[in-house]
Design a protein around this motif. Structure first.
Motif, PDB file in Angstrom:
ATOM      1  N   CYS A   9       0.833  -1.209   0.000  1.00 24.15           N
ATOM      2  CA  CYS A   9       0.000   0.000   0.000  1.00 24.15           C
ATOM      3  C   CYS A   9       0.865   1.255   0.000  1.00 24.15           C
ATOM      4  N   GLU A  10       1.947   1.262   0.769  1.00 27.47           N
ATOM      5  CA  GLU A  10       2.840   2.418   0.790  1.00 27.47           C
ATOM      6  C   GLU A  10       3.518   2.613  -0.557  1.00 27.47           C
ATOM      7  N   ILE A  11       3.866   1.536  -1.242  1.00 27.00           N
ATOM      8  CA  ILE A  11       4.487   1.646  -2.559  1.00 27.00           C
ATOM      9  C   ILE A  11       3.495   2.206  -3.567  1.00 27.00           C
ATOM     10  N   ILE A  12       2.248   1.757  -3.518  1.00 26.74           N
ATOM     11  CA  ILE A  12       1.235   2.285  -4.436  1.00 26.74           C
ATOM     12  C   ILE A  12       1.006   3.775  -4.185  1.00 26.74           C
ATOM     13  N   ILE A  13       0.950   4.161  -2.922  1.00 30.59           N
ATOM     14  CA  ILE A  13       0.795   5.577  -2.592  1.00 30.59           C
ATOM     15  C   ILE A  13       2.018   6.364  -3.045  1.00 30.59           C
ATOM     16  N   ALA A  14       3.217   5.771  -2.903  1.00 26.66           N
ATOM     17  CA  ALA A  14       4.443   6.449  -3.318  1.00 26.66           C
ATOM     18  C   ALA A  14       4.501   6.623  -4.834  1.00 26.66           C
ATOM     19  N   ILE A  15       3.905   5.731  -5.584  1.00 29.02           N
ATOM     20  CA  ILE A  15       3.874   5.891  -7.034  1.00 29.02           C
ATOM     21  C   ILE A  15       2.914   7.011  -7.415  1.00 29.02           C
ATOM     22  N   LEU A  16       1.793   7.108  -6.732  1.00 26.87           N
ATOM     23  CA  LEU A  16       0.825   8.157  -7.041  1.00 26.87           C
ATOM     24  C   LEU A  16       1.281   9.532  -6.551  1.00 26.87           C
ATOM     25  N   LEU A  17       1.788   9.602  -5.331  1.00 29.19           N
ATOM     26  CA  LEU A  17       2.238  10.858  -4.740  1.00 29.19           C
ATOM     27  C   LEU A  17       3.439  10.547  -3.833  1.00 29.19           C
ATOM     28  N   PRO A  18       4.653  10.631  -4.378  1.00 26.12           N
ATOM     29  CA  PRO A  18       5.847  10.176  -3.649  1.00 26.12           C
ATOM     30  C   PRO A  18       6.053  10.778  -2.259  1.00 26.12           C
ATOM     31  N   LEU A  24       4.195   8.779   5.229  1.00 25.07           N
ATOM     32  CA  LEU A  24       3.581   7.683   5.986  1.00 25.07           C
ATOM     33  C   LEU A  24       4.628   6.802   6.657  1.00 25.07           C
ATOM     34  N   ARG A  25       5.777   6.629   6.018  1.00 26.41           N
ATOM     35  CA  ARG A  25       6.813   5.762   6.581  1.00 26.41           C
ATOM     36  C   ARG A  25       7.678   6.480   7.598  1.00 26.41           C
ATOM     37  N   LYS A  26       8.124   7.699   7.293  1.00 29.27           N
ATOM     38  CA  LYS A  26       9.115   8.377   8.124  1.00 29.27           C
ATOM     39  C   LYS A  26       8.565   9.549   8.926  1.00 29.27           C
ATOM     40  N   GLY A  47      11.459  11.457  -7.800  1.00 25.02           N
ATOM     41  CA  GLY A  47      10.720  11.400  -6.538  1.00 25.02           C
ATOM     42  C   GLY A  47      10.177  10.017  -6.263  1.00 25.02           C
ATOM     43  N   ILE A  48       9.664   9.358  -7.300  1.00 23.88           N
ATOM     44  CA  ILE A  48       9.153   7.983  -7.149  1.00 23.88           C
ATOM     45  C   ILE A  48      10.278   7.035  -6.781  1.00 23.88           C
ATOM     46  N   ILE A  49      11.402   7.141  -7.467  1.00 24.67           N
ATOM     47  CA  ILE A  49      12.537   6.243  -7.202  1.00 24.67           C
ATOM     48  C   ILE A  49      13.023   6.412  -5.770  1.00 24.67           C
ATOM     49  N   TYR A  50      13.165   7.649  -5.321  1.00 25.48           N
ATOM     50  CA  TYR A  50      13.629   7.876  -3.958  1.00 25.48           C
ATOM     51  C   TYR A  50      12.601   7.404  -2.926  1.00 25.48           C
ATOM     52  N   ALA A  51      11.331   7.628  -3.187  1.00 27.69           N
ATOM     53  CA  ALA A  51      10.291   7.197  -2.248  1.00 27.69           C
ATOM     54  C   ALA A  51      10.281   5.678  -2.102  1.00 27.69           C
ATOM     55  N   ILE A  52      10.408   4.965  -3.206  1.00 25.15           N
ATOM     56  CA  ILE A  52      10.442   3.504  -3.141  1.00 25.15           C
ATOM     57  C   ILE A  52      11.697   3.033  -2.419  1.00 25.15           C
ATOM     58  N   VAL A  56      11.273   0.721   0.888  1.00 25.47           N
ATOM     59  CA  VAL A  56      11.647  -0.687   0.801  1.00 25.47           C
ATOM     60  C   VAL A  56      13.015  -0.984   1.410  1.00 25.47           C
ATOM     61  N   PHE A  57      14.007  -0.132   1.163  1.00 23.79           N
ATOM     62  CA  PHE A  57      15.374  -0.511   1.505  1.00 23.79           C
ATOM     63  C   PHE A  57      15.950   0.179   2.727  1.00 23.79           C
ATOM     64  N   GLN A  58      15.457   1.326   3.120  1.00 25.08           N
ATOM     65  CA  GLN A  58      16.065   2.043   4.224  1.00 25.08           C
ATOM     66  C   GLN A  58      15.604   1.473   5.561  1.00 25.08           C
ATOM     67  N   ASN A  59      16.540   1.284   6.483  1.00 29.07           N
ATOM     68  CA  ASN A  59      16.305   0.783   7.842  1.00 29.07           C
ATOM     69  C   ASN A  59      15.757  -0.636   7.879  1.00 29.07           C
ATOM     70  N   ARG A  60      16.095  -1.460   6.927  1.00 32.87           N
ATOM     71  CA  ARG A  60      15.663  -2.848   6.977  1.00 32.87           C
ATOM     72  C   ARG A  60      16.439  -3.638   8.022  1.00 32.87           C
ATOM     73  N   GLU A  61      17.648  -3.204   8.370  1.00 32.19           N
ATOM     74  CA  GLU A  61      18.440  -3.945   9.347  1.00 32.19           C
ATOM     75  C   GLU A  61      17.810  -3.925  10.732  1.00 32.19           C
ATOM     76  N   GLU A  62      17.005  -2.934  11.042  1.00 32.39           N
ATOM     77  CA  GLU A  62      16.349  -2.919  12.350  1.00 32.39           C
ATOM     78  C   GLU A  62      15.270  -3.991  12.450  1.00 32.39           C
ATOM     79  N   TYR A  63      14.757  -4.460  11.325  1.00 27.69           N
ATOM     80  CA  TYR A  63      13.754  -5.522  11.342  1.00 27.69           C
ATOM     81  C   TYR A  63      14.380  -6.913  11.271  1.00 27.69           C
ATOM     82  N   PHE A  64      15.622  -6.988  10.851  1.00 29.21           N
ATOM     83  CA  PHE A  64      16.282  -8.279  10.684  1.00 29.21           C
ATOM     84  C   PHE A  64      17.503  -8.361  11.582  1.00 29.21           C
TER      85      PHE A  64
END
Length: 74
Positions: A9-18, A24-26, A47-52, A56-64
């Protein structure tokens, strides 16, 4: 840890309005949001590339970390 549905859902929103996807994430008063806002003003695709990237990739180490890693991980 966000579920796959939340990330989708966040990716879809980021594609429509980055900037909204990054907000929503940060949060709205973060450096990531301001960078995404400037990139979206300069060009929609950067803007879309940076939002995705942020979603998706920033701060993933805190979850793993060591305690929550999958069983198949070494």
């Amino acid at each position: 840890m966000p579920s796959n549905c939340e990330i989708l859902c966040e990716i879809i929103i980021a594609i429509l309005l980055p900037p909204l996807g990054v907000c929503l994430r940060k949060g709205c008063c973060t450096v990531e949001f301001l960078i995404c806002l400037v990139l979206t003003i300069l060009g929609y695709v950067p803007g879309i590339i940076y939002a995705i990237y942020v979603i998706v990739f920033q701060n993933r180490e805190e979850y793993f970390d060591e305690y929550r890693r999958p069983l198949y991980s070494a």
